[in-house]
Design an enzyme around this catalytic site. Structure first.
Site, short mmCIF file in Angstrom:
data_model
loop_
_atom_site.label_atom_id
_atom_site.label_comp_id
_atom_site.label_asym_id
_atom_site.label_seq_id
_atom_site.Cartn_x
_atom_site.Cartn_y
_atom_site.Cartn_z
CB SER A 145 -11.59 20.85 -35.41
OG SER A 145 -10.54 21.77 -35.24
CE1 TYR A 158 -8.16 18.39 -38.71
CE2 TYR A 158 -8.75 20.61 -38.02
CZ TYR A 158 -8.53 19.28 -37.72
OH TYR A 158 -8.70 18.84 -36.42
P1 NAD Z 1 -3.51 11.83 -33.55
O1 NAD Z 1 -2.83 11.93 -34.89
O2 NAD Z 1 -2.73 12.05 -32.33
O3 NAD Z 1 -4.29 10.43 -33.46
C1 NAD Z 1 -5.15 10.06 -34.50
C2 NAD Z 1 -5.34 8.55 -34.50
O4 NAD Z 1 -6.24 8.25 -35.58
C3 NAD Z 1 -4.06 7.79 -34.75
O5 NAD Z 1 -4.00 6.66 -33.90
C4 NAD Z 1 -4.17 7.37 -36.21
O6 NAD Z 1 -3.48 6.16 -36.51
C5 NAD Z 1 -5.67 7.22 -36.37
N1 NAD Z 1 -6.13 7.38 -37.74
C6 NAD Z 1 -5.85 8.42 -38.58
N2 NAD Z 1 -6.42 8.18 -39.78
C7 NAD Z 1 -7.08 7.00 -39.68
C8 NAD Z 1 -7.85 6.23 -40.59
N3 NAD Z 1 -8.02 6.62 -41.86
N4 NAD Z 1 -8.40 5.08 -40.15
C9 NAD Z 1 -8.20 4.67 -38.88
N5 NAD Z 1 -7.46 5.33 -37.99
C10 NAD Z 1 -6.90 6.50 -38.38
O7 NAD Z 1 -4.71 12.88 -33.65
P2 NAD Z 1 -5.58 13.54 -32.47
O8 NAD Z 1 -5.01 14.85 -32.17
O9 NAD Z 1 -5.82 12.56 -31.39
O10 NAD Z 1 -6.92 13.80 -33.29
C11 NAD Z 1 -8.05 12.97 -33.15
C12 NAD Z 1 -9.25 13.70 -33.74
O11 NAD Z 1 -9.41 14.94 -33.04
C13 NAD Z 1 -9.09 14.06 -35.23
O12 NAD Z 1 -10.34 13.94 -35.88
C14 NAD Z 1 -8.67 15.51 -35.17
O13 NAD Z 1 -9.00 16.22 -36.34
C15 NAD Z 1 -9.46 15.99 -33.97
N6 NAD Z 1 -8.93 17.22 -33.35
C16 NAD Z 1 -7.78 17.19 -32.66
C17 NAD Z 1 -7.33 18.37 -32.08
C18 NAD Z 1 -6.08 18.43 -31.26
O14 NAD Z 1 -5.74 19.52 -30.81
N7 NAD Z 1 -5.38 17.33 -31.01
C19 NAD Z 1 -8.04 19.55 -32.25
C20 NAD Z 1 -9.22 19.53 -32.97
C21 NAD Z 1 -9.66 18.34 -33.51
#
Ligand code: NAD
Length: 263
Positions: A145, A158
């Protein structure tokens, strides 16, 4: 963008957000998919939705909590049983936790963020890498991230876990480059997914849309990123075309992380 024709790709956290967007891009580029998530209903909907769009897609859905080591071993085994190999691993599942200052952060939430974001990503590497070593080939994309390269107010666990993901990426690249395994991480900025929508909800429960548009003003592009913009980068990093970029944490954030202060 590189092709993933007939490549077997495992995606964790695939039911929604960046995982699902990447699954869509990978399907579009010819991959065979093993989708992993702990939300069984959403996972099945995601697999059905992809199959409806891409009727030739070979896809399996595996329910697993990535913080459970046995469940991780199982999703790796199930993928190898179904497809015989793992070419690409999008190690994506993660949670944000809660927004709170460092000294008063809820300890149970803190530990949960570590269990999922750090241990979950580590367990994935621990079980996928031996499969790739045997093949002498593989591509891994871990999800850090911008919080893995900078601090973010009120998100200590985080930020700690995402820095750890970036560190593990360097080590995996160092230790397994000799086995034909290329490992990178991505560092998304604010991309409009359910996780980020929830963060804006916490920042301004009365008007989350206002919090969102205020945040977008800090970005050089004056907008948030779209999940498919991340998915396209990941497809390249999982493809054969990504052959000499390894151990890097690549920001996909509209340039925001280069800024000191306001853009
Ligand atoms: P989201 O919450 O929209 O989707 C996350 C998915 O992961 C969901 O389907 C959830 O059910 C699944 N999940 C969560 N914990 C889990 C577990 N323990 N086992 C199995 N599945 C699990 O999140 P997102 O925004 O798509 O984020 C995805 C990744 O990207 C994460 O690692 C997040 O930290 C990273 N990220 C996202 C952003 C952003 O702006 N969206 C920015 C930086 C990093």
């Amino acid at each position: 963008m590189g092709s993933l024709k007939d490549k077997v790709v495992v995606i964790t956290g695939a039911a929604m957000g960046l995982g699902y967007a990447t699954a869509e891009q990978a399907a579009k580029n010819g991959a065979k998919l093993a989708l992993v998530d702990y939300n069984a209903d959403s996972l099945q909907k995601a697999a059905d939705g992809l199959k409806a769009h891409y009727p030739d897609l070979e896809v399996i859905a595996i329910v697993a909590d990535v913080s459970d080591e046995a469940a991780v071993k199982n999703y790796v085994d199930e993928t190898v049983n179904a497809f015989g190999r793992i070419d690409g691993f999008y190690n994506n599942a993660g949670i944000e936790g809660r927004q709170a200052p460092l000294t008063s952060y809820d300890l149970d939430v803190f530990k949960k963020v570590i269990d999922i974001n750090l241990m979950g990503a580590y367990f994935g590497l621990r079980y996928v890498i031996p499969v790739m070593q045997q093949q002498q080939h593989g591509r891994i994309v871990n999800v850090a991230s911008v919080g893995g390269i900078r601090g973010v107010m009120n998100q200590t666990p985080y930020v700690a876990t995402k820095h750890a993901v970036s560190g593990m990426t360097k080590n995996a690249a160092l230790e397994y480059g000799k086995d034909g395994i290329v490992t990178n991480a991505i560092a998304p900025g604010a991309i409009l997914t359910p996780m980020v929508a929830e963060a804006f909800n916490q920042i301004n429960p009365a008007d989350p849309k206002k919090a969102e548009s205020e945040y977008a003003q800090f970005n050089p592009t004056k907008r948030l990123g779209l999940p498919e913009e991340v998915g396209k980068l990941v497809v390249f990093l999982l493809s054969e075309d990504c052959s000499y970029v390894s151990g890097q944490t690549i920001a996909v954030d509209g340039g925001q992380s280069n800024s000191y202060g306001f853009a």
